[in-house]
Design an enzyme around this catalytic site. Structure first.
Site, PDB file in Angstrom:
ATOM      1  N   CYS A 138      50.716 -47.655  -1.468  1.00 45.80           N
ATOM      2  CA  CYS A 138      51.890 -46.773  -1.534  1.00 45.80           C
ATOM      3  C   CYS A 138      52.948 -47.387  -2.451  1.00 45.80           C
ATOM      4  O   CYS A 138      53.214 -48.582  -2.371  1.00 45.80           O
ATOM      5  CB  CYS A 138      52.438 -46.617  -0.118  1.00 45.80           C
ATOM      6  N   CYS A 191      58.340 -41.681  -3.578  1.00 48.45           N
ATOM      7  CA  CYS A 191      58.261 -40.225  -3.414  1.00 48.45           C
ATOM      8  C   CYS A 191      59.120 -39.708  -2.268  1.00 48.45           C
ATOM      9  O   CYS A 191      59.542 -38.557  -2.289  1.00 48.45           O
ATOM     10  CB  CYS A 191      56.810 -39.805  -3.179  1.00 48.45           C
ATOM     11  N   THR A 227      59.575 -46.165   4.860  1.00 47.93           N
ATOM     12  CA  THR A 227      58.840 -46.605   3.675  1.00 47.93           C
ATOM     13  C   THR A 227      59.799 -47.031   2.566  1.00 47.93           C
ATOM     14  O   THR A 227      60.725 -46.286   2.240  1.00 47.93           O
ATOM     15  CB  THR A 227      57.946 -45.446   3.195  1.00 47.93           C
ATOM     16  N   GLU A 252      57.053 -50.891   5.507  1.00 50.44           N
ATOM     17  CA  GLU A 252      57.974 -50.113   6.342  1.00 50.44           C
ATOM     18  C   GLU A 252      58.935 -50.993   7.137  1.00 50.44           C
ATOM     19  O   GLU A 252      58.620 -52.139   7.469  1.00 50.44           O
ATOM     20  CB  GLU A 252      57.167 -49.224   7.307  1.00 50.44           C
ATOM     21  N   HIS A 288      56.386 -33.629   1.075  1.00 47.60           N
ATOM     22  CA  HIS A 288      55.710 -34.922   1.229  1.00 47.60           C
ATOM     23  C   HIS A 288      54.215 -34.745   1.550  1.00 47.60           C
ATOM     24  O   HIS A 288      53.393 -35.574   1.181  1.00 47.60           O
ATOM     25  CB  HIS A 288      56.411 -35.797   2.265  1.00 47.60           C
ATOM     26  N   TYR A 338      50.355 -36.185  -0.531  1.00 46.19           N
ATOM     27  CA  TYR A 338      49.232 -36.967   0.003  1.00 46.19           C
ATOM     28  C   TYR A 338      47.897 -36.644  -0.681  1.00 46.19           C
ATOM     29  O   TYR A 338      46.990 -37.462  -0.684  1.00 46.19           O
ATOM     30  CB  TYR A 338      49.141 -36.764   1.525  1.00 46.19           C
ATOM     31  N   CYS A 340      48.533 -39.143  -4.028  1.00 47.53           N
ATOM     32  CA  CYS A 340      48.491 -40.616  -3.891  1.00 47.53           C
ATOM     33  C   CYS A 340      47.244 -41.074  -3.141  1.00 47.53           C
ATOM     34  O   CYS A 340      46.650 -42.089  -3.491  1.00 47.53           O
ATOM     35  CB  CYS A 340      49.769 -41.147  -3.244  1.00 47.53           C
ATOM     36  N   GLU A 343      48.567 -45.181   8.612  1.00 46.57           N
ATOM     37  CA  GLU A 343      49.518 -44.531   7.700  1.00 46.57           C
ATOM     38  C   GLU A 343      49.026 -43.142   7.282  1.00 46.57           C
ATOM     39  O   GLU A 343      49.807 -42.183   7.259  1.00 46.57           O
ATOM     40  CB  GLU A 343      49.747 -45.441   6.481  1.00 46.57           C
TER      41      GLU A 343
HETATM   42 FE1  SF4 Z   1      53.683 -43.594  -0.383  1.00 48.68          FE
HETATM   43 FE2  SF4 Z   1      52.088 -41.556  -0.954  1.00 48.68          FE
HETATM   44 FE3  SF4 Z   1      54.289 -41.185   0.568  1.00 48.68          FE
HETATM   45 FE4  SF4 Z   1      54.461 -41.710  -2.060  1.00 48.68          FE
HETATM   46  S1  SF4 Z   1      53.563 -39.904  -1.096  1.00 48.68           S
HETATM   47  S2  SF4 Z   1      55.703 -42.602  -0.420  1.00 48.68           S
HETATM   48  S3  SF4 Z   1      52.783 -43.132  -2.370  1.00 48.68           S
HETATM   49  S4  SF4 Z   1      52.468 -42.408   1.100  1.00 48.68           S
END
Ligand code: SF4
Length: 480
Positions: free
Chosen positions: A100, A104, A191, A258, A293, A297, A300, A444
């Site tokens: 991560c 974002c 995060t 985190e 968000h 996913y 990423c 996660e």
């Molecule tokens: Fe992390 Fe993916 Fe969330 Fe971006 S979208 S903060 S890379 S888990």
């Protein structure tokens, strides 16, 4: 152009004077401390790639406020194409970090507040949107990293915020002053919290009238007086100070670093308050943020799955089994699952719509479906990776023993795959697979951006079941 270099980003973190606790002591410099450095490196990748001409098209955008070239991580989506580019960018960065890169959450917080403050002003006659625009210009101009602080500790989950035994279990206003508000409480699992410049706090759930004091959105600098950070532990994190190989991904670590952020009567000036008491807009704000968000996913995590697929494929070659039909079948399955995740993210972006503010919003049902798939497909990719890698994943000797003058040569001899690949290569690939398929990353993907059950509840709400029943009844002759 308003872009920071990766080194400027690292240096800028030194200027933030904060109290960060970790394992009984304090972290002074997050960019160099062994526990936090990998997460800083992952976030720094977002700065590095924005300045690399080959990624400019995806990692930067033109600000609709200033017309300047800015990081896509501070951009307000102006079209479905912007939403698609965001997903492509996330996959690309994840392919380079294998973890991560945290930035974002702030991007999604900015886009959610952009739309919701506009709609709030329109309905209630408030003046939040202009305040927010001033803040957005500041973030874009300075190329800041923001953390989106959503999740309250919640206490007894059966009770709303105002009925909790301890009122601080949800972040709330304790004082309203002429110049601003004072807030108390905490945000959990944050995060990128210790390596962001700004904290954007938002409600964790839709609030009712009785919870007005908890209906709250604002932004503060990460070193505002009264803030305290408790950095969390991760599976195998002590390997960070034991050497390199056993970490698997020594440069970028695992998941997002985190932390628990505690707000001990923190003052927020009015110009940085974007929602205060308008509880009826907390639901839309939470859904806006969560949908953005969940879209991510499929980008990423697809990028991280690419690394897992690459690692098991390279290991299969090293171990002489790459040509076996059952290995090829499993790798094909991993690719299929990964591309399915990605397809969902692209679909919810392409189907995005313009909101009244002019910003574009993802298709919420498709975004939730994407994230729900991640909670299953990432696990399946990991299961297949562990199946291919074999039992040595759980029994590999340590880096110290590999380098030990006495037993190192025995490890070299007995773990040599005999294919021309070295024992160390085999161990490094194994450790990378271990890093990405065991422990923290699995938790996660399950709970980040919302737990599966929370998504299913909203999925049902948005699934137009009435309409589906009508279609079925018409087809089977119940409704003529
Ligand atoms: Fe992390 Fe993916 Fe969330 Fe971006 S979208 S903060 S890379 S888990």
């Amino acid at each position: 152009m308003a872009l920071m270099t990766a080194d400027q980003y690292r240096d800028s973190l030194k200027e933030l004077k904060r109290t960060i606790h970790f394992m009984g002591s304090k972290i002074e410099d997050v960019a160099s401390h062994l526990a936090t450095r990998p997460h800083v490196n992952a976030a720094a990748m977002t700065y590095e790639m924005a300045l690399d001409p080959q990624f400019e098209n995806l990692c930067t955008a033109t600000s609709h406020l200033s017309g300047k070239r800015i990081s896509r991580f501070t951009h307000i989506h102006q079209s479905p194409e912007d939403l698609v580019k965001k997903v492509k960018m996330l996959r690309l960065i994840a392919q380079r970090t294998g973890s991560c890169f945290q930035r974002c959450v702030g991007l999604d917080a900015l886009n959610s507040l952009f739309g919701v403050t506009y709609e709030m002003d329109h309905k209630l006659g408030t003046s939040y949107h202009q305040r927010f625009l001033n803040y957005l210009s500041y973030v874009q101009e300075k190329d800041l990293m923001c953390t989106g602080a959503m999740t309250d500790p919640k206490g007894d989950r059966h009770l709303p915020p105002s009925k909790q035994k301890d009122p601080d279990l949800y972040l709330h206003v304790v004082q309203k002053r002429e110049d601003g508000i004072v807030v108390r409480g905490a945000k959990a699992h944050q995060t990128g919290a210790v390596n962001s410049h700004e904290i954007i706090a938002m409600p964790t759930a839709a609030m009712e009238a009785a919870d007005e004091a908890y209906a709250l959105a604002f932004a503060i600098p990460a070193d505002a007086p009264g803030l305290l950070y408790i950095f969390g532990r991760q599976t195998n994190d002590s390997r960070k100070w034991e050497g390199e190989i056993d970490q698997g991904n020594a440069c970028y670590g695992t998941v997002g670093g985190e932390a628990l952020i505690v707000f001990q009567d923190v003052f927020v000036p009015w110009e940085r308050v974007f929602l205060c008491g308008e509880y009826e807009f907390t639901g839309p704000l939470v859904d806006r943020f969560a949908s953005y968000h969940r879209q991510n996913y499929g980008g990423c995590k697809a990028g991280n799955c690419d690394i897992i697929i690459g690692a098991v494929s390279a290991l299969a070659f090293a171990q002489g089994v790459a040509g076996a039909s059952h290995i090829r079948d499993k790798v094909a399955e991993m690719v299929h699952l990964t591309e399915t995740l990605y397809s969902g993210a692209i679909a919810c972006s392409s189907e995005g719509n313009k909101t009244p503010s002019g910003a574009y919003f993802v298709h919420p049902l498709l975004a939730k479906t994407t994230k729900l798939n991640v909670t299953r497909f990432y696990y399946e990719v990991c299961r297949l990776a562990q199946d291919i890698a074999g039992g040595y994943l759980a029994t590999m000797p340590s880096e110290q023993d590999l380098k030990d003058p006495e037993v190192g040569k025995l490890i070299e001899k007995y773990l040599d795959p005999g294919t021309g690949a070295s024992t160390e290569e085999r161990l490094r690939l194994g450790r990378l697979i271990e890093n990405m398929t065991c422990g923290a990353p699995l938790v996660e993907v399950m709970h980040g951006a919302g737990s599966p059950q929370a998504m299913k509840i909203i999925l049902l709400r948005q699934a137009a079941l009435e309409q589906k029943m009508k279609l079925a009844k018409k087809l089977c002759g119940i409704d003529k």
